[in-house]
Design a protein around this motif. Sequence first.
Motif, mmCIF file in Angstrom:
data_model
loop_
_atom_site.group_PDB
_atom_site.id
_atom_site.type_symbol
_atom_site.label_atom_id
_atom_site.label_comp_id
_atom_site.label_asym_id
_atom_site.label_seq_id
_atom_site.Cartn_x
_atom_site.Cartn_y
_atom_site.Cartn_z
ATOM 1 N N ASN A 134 -10.728 3.815 -7.767
ATOM 2 C CA ASN A 134 -11.012 3.173 -6.481
ATOM 3 C C ASN A 134 -12.427 2.602 -6.450
ATOM 4 N N PRO A 167 4.375 7.352 -6.746
ATOM 5 C CA PRO A 167 3.887 6.860 -5.442
ATOM 6 C C PRO A 167 2.392 6.506 -5.484
ATOM 7 N N GLN A 168 1.596 7.360 -6.144
ATOM 8 C CA GLN A 168 0.160 7.079 -6.270
ATOM 9 C C GLN A 168 -0.082 5.848 -7.138
ATOM 10 N N ARG A 170 1.984 3.243 -7.428
ATOM 11 C CA ARG A 170 2.301 2.061 -6.615
ATOM 12 C C ARG A 170 1.167 1.763 -5.634
ATOM 13 N N ASP A 171 0.623 2.819 -5.061
ATOM 14 C CA ASP A 171 -0.497 2.653 -4.126
ATOM 15 C C ASP A 171 -1.693 2.016 -4.832
ATOM 16 N N GLN A 174 -0.942 -1.689 -5.274
ATOM 17 C CA GLN A 174 -0.994 -2.427 -4.002
ATOM 18 C C GLN A 174 -2.442 -2.618 -3.528
ATOM 19 N N ARG A 175 -3.265 -1.583 -3.693
ATOM 20 C CA ARG A 175 -4.682 -1.723 -3.333
ATOM 21 C C ARG A 175 -5.352 -2.783 -4.197
#
Length: 201
Positions: A134, A167-168, A170-171, A174-175
Motif C-alpha cells: 500500500n 479477496p485481499q 482482488r482488493d 482494485q486499489r
Amino acid sequence: LDFAREFLAENQPQAAARAARKSVNYERRNVEAWEVLVAANAKLGASASQQETVLREAARAFTPKYPDLLAMYENRVCESLRARGEVSLANYEERGLAERLQGNRTDLAVRQASSILSRSIASEPVANQIAAYNSILAQFGHGAGTMFFDQIVAGFAEHLAQLHMKPQARDAVQRAAEALEVPPGSQLATDVDNLLKKLQD
C-alpha cells in the motif's frame, strides 16, 4: 588506474588505494577506478561506514547523468547498512532512491520499488507485506503504467492468491487500478480485468 590495478594484483592495497584515489580525482566517472578503490580499502580493513562513504561519493559522481550507476552504488550502501543492522536507515535510503529515479527513469524506480516489496515478502508477516504494498502504491503508483502493474501489482496479487487470500488480492488490484488511473479501453484496463477474473473464487 593501470598502476592501481597492478598494485592491487600484487597485494599492495595501500599503493592501490592511493593510485585509485588519484584516478577518481582526475576523472570522477571512472567506474573501474572506484571499484579498485573499494577493493583496496577492503583489503586494508576499512570499516563498513568508511566503505559506505566511498560508495556514496561514487554515487554522487554519476549523478544525474548515469542513473544506472547511481542506483548501483546507492544500493550497495543500502546493502551495507542492512548488513550492519541499520535496517531503518537502509529502507529510508532505498525509498528515497526510488523516489529520485521516478521522474527520469521509471524502469529503475519500479525496480527499486519491486526490490522493497520483495524484501518485505521474504522477511515480514503478511500484514506488513500488505502495508508495504500500500505504501509503494501510494508513493509510486499514481499515473504509473504497465511496467508497474506487471512487476508490482500482478506479482503481489498472485503472491496473495498463493497464500489463499484471493479477496485481499482482488482488493490490492482494485486499489491499484484507482491509483494507476487506468484509461478505459486500454491494454492496461484489459490486463486489470483479466487479473481480477483470474482471482475470482
